[in-house]
Enzyme design. Structure first.
Site, PDB file in Angstrom:
ATOM      1  N   MET A   1      -9.131   7.937  -0.967  1.00 56.69           N
ATOM      2  CA  MET A   1     -10.031   8.366   0.111  1.00 56.69           C
ATOM      3  C   MET A   1     -10.575   9.751  -0.206  1.00 56.69           C
ATOM      4  O   MET A   1      -9.831  10.616  -0.678  1.00 56.69           O
ATOM      5  CB  MET A   1      -9.271   8.430   1.434  1.00 56.69           C
ATOM      6  CG  MET A   1      -8.547   7.147   1.804  1.00 56.69           C
ATOM      7  SD  MET A   1      -7.740   7.324   3.404  1.00 56.69           S
ATOM      8  CE  MET A   1      -6.792   5.797   3.461  1.00 56.69           C
TER       9      MET A   1
ATOM     10  N   MET B   1     -12.124   4.124  -1.282  1.00 59.30           N
ATOM     11  CA  MET B   1     -12.839   4.413  -0.025  1.00 59.30           C
ATOM     12  C   MET B   1     -13.553   5.736  -0.227  1.00 59.30           C
ATOM     13  O   MET B   1     -13.195   6.769   0.344  1.00 59.30           O
ATOM     14  CB  MET B   1     -11.834   4.480   1.138  1.00 59.30           C
ATOM     15  CG  MET B   1     -11.330   3.104   1.544  1.00 59.30           C
ATOM     16  SD  MET B   1      -9.831   3.201   2.551  1.00 59.30           S
ATOM     17  CE  MET B   1      -8.606   3.285   1.241  1.00 59.30           C
TER      18      MET B   1
ATOM     19  N   ASP C   1      -4.687   3.471  -2.279  1.00 57.51           N
ATOM     20  CA  ASP C   1      -5.800   3.821  -1.393  1.00 57.51           C
ATOM     21  C   ASP C   1      -6.369   5.180  -1.761  1.00 57.51           C
ATOM     22  O   ASP C   1      -5.709   6.203  -1.596  1.00 57.51           O
ATOM     23  CB  ASP C   1      -5.309   3.845   0.062  1.00 57.51           C
ATOM     24  CG  ASP C   1      -5.094   2.442   0.600  1.00 57.51           C
ATOM     25  OD1 ASP C   1      -6.054   1.648   0.575  1.00 57.51           O
ATOM     26  OD2 ASP C   1      -3.966   2.142   1.031  1.00 57.51           O
TER      27      ASP C   1
ATOM     28  N   MET D   1     -11.489  -5.970   5.204  1.00 53.59           N
ATOM     29  CA  MET D   1     -10.719  -4.989   5.979  1.00 53.59           C
ATOM     30  C   MET D   1     -10.425  -5.572   7.355  1.00 53.59           C
ATOM     31  O   MET D   1     -11.327  -6.068   8.034  1.00 53.59           O
ATOM     32  CB  MET D   1     -11.503  -3.680   6.143  1.00 53.59           C
ATOM     33  CG  MET D   1     -11.685  -2.844   4.882  1.00 53.59           C
ATOM     34  SD  MET D   1     -10.166  -2.414   4.005  1.00 53.59           S
ATOM     35  CE  MET D   1      -9.254  -1.500   5.265  1.00 53.59           C
TER      36      MET D   1
ATOM     37  N   SER E   1       0.841  -1.187   0.000  1.00 54.95           N
ATOM     38  CA  SER E   1       0.000   0.000   0.000  1.00 54.95           C
ATOM     39  C   SER E   1       0.878   1.240   0.000  1.00 54.95           C
ATOM     40  O   SER E   1       1.581   1.517   0.974  1.00 54.95           O
ATOM     41  CB  SER E   1      -0.910   0.020   1.232  1.00 54.95           C
ATOM     42  OG  SER E   1      -1.441   1.321   1.378  1.00 54.95           O
TER      43      SER E   1
ATOM     44  N   HIS F   1      -8.128   0.708  -4.328  1.00 56.47           N
ATOM     45  CA  HIS F   1      -9.083   0.516  -3.224  1.00 56.47           C
ATOM     46  C   HIS F   1      -9.828   1.833  -3.020  1.00 56.47           C
ATOM     47  O   HIS F   1      -9.290   2.777  -2.450  1.00 56.47           O
ATOM     48  CB  HIS F   1      -8.293   0.094  -1.965  1.00 56.47           C
ATOM     49  CG  HIS F   1      -9.115  -0.018  -0.729  1.00 56.47           C
ATOM     50  ND1 HIS F   1      -8.566  -0.117   0.534  1.00 56.47           N
ATOM     51  CD2 HIS F   1     -10.456  -0.084  -0.550  1.00 56.47           C
ATOM     52  CE1 HIS F   1      -9.527  -0.211   1.434  1.00 56.47           C
ATOM     53  NE2 HIS F   1     -10.690  -0.187   0.805  1.00 56.47           N
TER      54      HIS F   1
ATOM     55  N   HIS G   1      -1.037  -1.415  -4.290  1.00 54.15           N
ATOM     56  CA  HIS G   1      -2.319  -1.069  -3.667  1.00 54.15           C
ATOM     57  C   HIS G   1      -2.413   0.450  -3.526  1.00 54.15           C
ATOM     58  O   HIS G   1      -1.583   1.084  -2.890  1.00 54.15           O
ATOM     59  CB  HIS G   1      -2.406  -1.744  -2.300  1.00 54.15           C
ATOM     60  CG  HIS G   1      -3.731  -1.615  -1.614  1.00 54.15           C
ATOM     61  ND1 HIS G   1      -4.810  -2.421  -1.910  1.00 54.15           N
ATOM     62  CD2 HIS G   1      -4.153  -0.775  -0.641  1.00 54.15           C
ATOM     63  CE1 HIS G   1      -5.837  -2.091  -1.133  1.00 54.15           C
ATOM     64  NE2 HIS G   1      -5.471  -1.087  -0.359  1.00 54.15           N
TER      65      HIS G   1
ATOM     66  N   ASP H   1      -6.441  -6.338   4.359  1.00 52.54           N
ATOM     67  CA  ASP H   1      -5.855  -4.995   4.336  1.00 52.54           C
ATOM     68  C   ASP H   1      -5.977  -4.365   5.719  1.00 52.54           C
ATOM     69  O   ASP H   1      -7.084  -4.180   6.230  1.00 52.54           O
ATOM     70  CB  ASP H   1      -6.613  -4.165   3.285  1.00 52.54           C
ATOM     71  CG  ASP H   1      -6.085  -2.757   3.122  1.00 52.54           C
ATOM     72  OD1 ASP H   1      -5.009  -2.438   3.666  1.00 52.54           O
ATOM     73  OD2 ASP H   1      -6.765  -1.959   2.430  1.00 52.54           O
TER      74      ASP H   1
HETATM   75  C1  DX5 Z   1      -6.460   1.730   5.323  1.00 54.94           C
HETATM   76  C2  DX5 Z   1      -5.950   1.349   3.969  1.00 54.94           C
HETATM   77  C3  DX5 Z   1      -4.805   0.428   3.991  1.00 54.94           C
HETATM   78  C4  DX5 Z   1      -3.571   0.936   4.689  1.00 54.94           C
HETATM   79  C5  DX5 Z   1      -2.892  -0.249   5.305  1.00 54.94           C
HETATM   80  O1  DX5 Z   1      -7.671   2.383   5.174  1.00 54.94           O
HETATM   81  O2  DX5 Z   1      -6.981   0.729   3.224  1.00 54.94           O
HETATM   82  O3  DX5 Z   1      -4.490  -0.029   2.686  1.00 54.94           O
HETATM   83  O4  DX5 Z   1      -2.674   1.601   3.847  1.00 54.94           O
HETATM   84  O5  DX5 Z   1      -1.814   0.206   6.031  1.00 54.94           O
HETATM   85  P1  DX5 Z   1      -1.025  -0.707   7.067  1.00 54.94           P
HETATM   86  O6  DX5 Z   1      -0.509  -1.894   6.323  1.00 54.94           O
HETATM   87  O7  DX5 Z   1       0.029   0.209   7.561  1.00 54.94           O
HETATM   88  O8  DX5 Z   1      -2.002  -1.107   8.145  1.00 54.94           O
HETATM   89 ZN    ZN Z   2      -6.434  -0.233   1.327  1.00 53.85          ZN
END
Ligand code: DX5
Ligand code: ZN
Length: 217
Positions: free
Chosen positions: A39, A70, A37, A139, A10, A68, A35, A177
């Site tokens: 948001m 969100m 993310d 998750m 990620s 991903h 990955h 994740d």
């Molecule tokens: C959280 C993200 C993850 C995050 C995971 O909302 O979806 O992908 O980056 O980070 P770590 O591996 O540090 O928990």
């Molecule tokens: Zn993620």
């Protein structure tokens, strides 16, 4: 269970000042996916990466871009992320978009679709869609931030999903994740997960190659 383990670092935990270098480093170290993310500050209380970043980093690697989303209205952004270079689009069943229509929008563009469930969402919500998707993301932290602790009470969801995928005789991947590291990766794999997302564990490691090898082992 001896299935091939895929690693999806990620980039939320990467140094954005040298993102291209960070991506090359993890791909050279054996990561198959990246990955990403996304948001929106609405579906989750944080803002991160958007379409222009995906477009720019697409030039850096041929690795699978695992986006991903969100965000509250994923269906409205499917086309933009696909044009920017997404290979796999994961969206939340808790979002406002119609699940069936969003899956179709992604798969009819020739891309892979995945459904994501937050920790409090029961896993059987995804069961009716398994034959239409490539992956389910479970998750293992509340979405929104990297660096949180793995929720071990998510393990039964992974097991139940693996059983249902086998019952339906499908080849759907199970991704986890949040809080994935050397120890929790073992628990996830034993429960039936085969795609591991890791942010902090990989990017904060002094030896990225070793970190990826440990997760795969
Ligand atoms: C959280 C993200 C993850 C995050 C995971 O909302 O979806 O992908 O980056 O980070 P770590 O591996 O540090 O928990
Ligand atoms: Zn993620």
């Amino acid at each position: 269970m001896s299935q091939k383990i895929i690693i999806s670092p990620s980039i939320l935990a990467a140094d954005y000042g040298k993102l291209a270098e960070e991506i090359t480093k993890v791909v050279d170290a054996g990561a198959e996916y990246i990955h990403i993310d996304v948001m929106d500050g609405h579906f989750v209380p944080n803002i991160s990466i958007g379409v222009p970043v995906v477009q720019s980093i697409r030039k850096v690697t041929n690795a699978v871009f695992d986006c991903h989303l969100m965000i509250s209205n994923p269906i409205d952004y499917v086309d933009a992320f696909i044009s920017a270079g997404a290979d796999l689009i994961s969206f939340h069943v808790e979002s406002n978009s119609d699940i069936e229509k969003t899956i179709k929008k992604i798969t009819s563009a020739g891309k892979k679709a995945a459904l994501v469930v937050k920790p409090n969402t029961p896993i059987d919500v995804v069961f009716p869609y398994l034959s239409e998707i490539s992956m389910v993301l479970i998750m293992t932290v509340e979405p929104g931030f990297g660096g949180q602790s793995f929720m071990t009470d998510m393990l039964p969801k992974i097991k139940a999903l693996r059983q249902e995928i086998e019952r339906q005789a499908l080849a759907v991947d199970i991704q986890v994740d949040g809080g994935v590291d050397a120890e929790t990766a073992v628990l996830c794999k034993d429960a039936g997960a085969n795609v591991l997302v890791a942010g902090s564990y990989i990017f904060k490691s002094p030896d990225v190659k070793k970190a990826i090898e440990i997760l795969k082992a």
